[in-house]
Write a protein that holds these residues in place. Structure first.
Motif, PDB file in Angstrom:
ATOM      1  N   TYR A 100       0.855  -1.190   0.000  1.00 24.61           N
ATOM      2  CA  TYR A 100       0.000   0.000   0.000  1.00 24.61           C
ATOM      3  C   TYR A 100       0.884   1.230   0.000  1.00 24.61           C
ATOM      4  N   GLU A 104      -2.703   3.756  -2.736  1.00 22.20           N
ATOM      5  CA  GLU A 104      -2.948   2.733  -3.752  1.00 22.20           C
ATOM      6  C   GLU A 104      -2.286   1.419  -3.354  1.00 22.20           C
ATOM      7  N   PRO A 126      -1.010  -0.248 -10.272  1.00 17.77           N
ATOM      8  CA  PRO A 126      -1.915  -0.255  -9.112  1.00 17.77           C
ATOM      9  C   PRO A 126      -2.965  -1.350  -9.241  1.00 17.77           C
ATOM     10  N   GLY A 135      -5.941  -5.637  -2.574  1.00 17.52           N
ATOM     11  CA  GLY A 135      -6.406  -4.310  -2.183  1.00 17.52           C
ATOM     12  C   GLY A 135      -7.239  -4.351  -0.916  1.00 17.52           C
TER      13      GLY A 135
END
Length: 257
Positions: A100, A104, A126, A135
């Protein structure tokens, strides 16, 4: 930022997408070709760009050297590599490592499946926060006070019919990830691709990266991909151990402490 530097960075960004001609770059920058040519000649002298016989420009070797040096200095990537290789060999599937950075999730390593199935992901690209397993893991590891801030700034681009589309649904998903200690992408980012991910911790217990396995459902269905979770967790734990993390009796409880 100086105008020349801004233009040079725009050129590099454009070339990162594909080859470009002098005319195309001049059009993109909105300046005369002579201005772009001077920038290209300077960058080519330092090997940041190169051109072929048809005068199409592309990224040069100097940029790749710098990128590789930067990646090699990321301790988690260096430590994780052999464990990612083992996970890749054991499963035969695509393995990702992401961190991270600046709001992003960014892929910092990738091992392709042993079968010739290409994935969208690339090192340095990303990963959408709302519809990828890495994510979700990385955001769920942030302090809870930051979850809504992240959720409300996302654009919730619809990649598939399963993609999460609202902040409230995303916050609910983060609660699920935090409770179960892993994340999944059930055909949310790419149609017919399922993914499962787990977090990697450093010596302080902070989640510093996420490791995942992604599989097209023509090879394994959703439940079979979830069956790979113990191997993904084992890889994440092995990297965490090398980074100095000692697990608590229930690792899930420590996710937000």
């Amino acid at each position: 930022m100086s105008q020349s530097l801004q233009r040079a960075l725009t050129i590099l960004t454009e070339l990162g997408e594909d080859q470009r001609t002098l005319d195309q770059l001049a059009s993109r920058l909105g300046v005369h070709k002579s201005t772009v040519l001077r920038l290209l000649q300077t960058m080519e002298a330092e090997r940041f760009v190169t051109h072929d016989a048809e005068h199409r420009y592309s990224l040069g070797t100097r940029l790749f050297e710098l990128a590789n040096r930067s990646l090699e200095r990321r301790d988690v990537r260096t430590v994780a590599r052999r464990h990612l290789e083992k996970l890749n060999a054991d499963t035969g599937q695509t393995v990702h490592l992401a961190t991270y950075e600046s709001g992003e999730a960014v892929y910092i390593d990738k091992l392709d499946a042993t079968q010739s199935v290409r994935m969208y992901s690339r090192v340095g690209r990303p990963a959408p926060l709302h519809c990828t397993a890495v994510g979700k893991i990385l955001v769920s590891a942030l302090p809870r006070a930051r979850w809504r801030e992240v959720a409300e700034r996302l654009d919730y681009h619809r990649f598939t019919d399963r993609t999460i589309r609202t902040p409230e649904r995303y916050l609910s998903e983060l609660e699920t990830v935090a409770a179960q200690g892993f994340a999944e992408d059930h055909e949310e980012h790419e149609s017919f691709v399922n993914c499962v991910a787990a977090g990697i911790r450093n010596g302080t217990g902070t989640v510093v990266a996420a490791v995942s396995v992604s599989v097209p459902d023509m090879l394994l269905d959703h439940s079979q991909v979830l069956g790979l979770l113990p191997r993904v967790r084992a890889a994440a734990d092995a990297v965490s151990d090398e980074l100095g993390w000692s697990p608590s009796p229930d690792p899930r409880k420590a996710l937000h402490e």
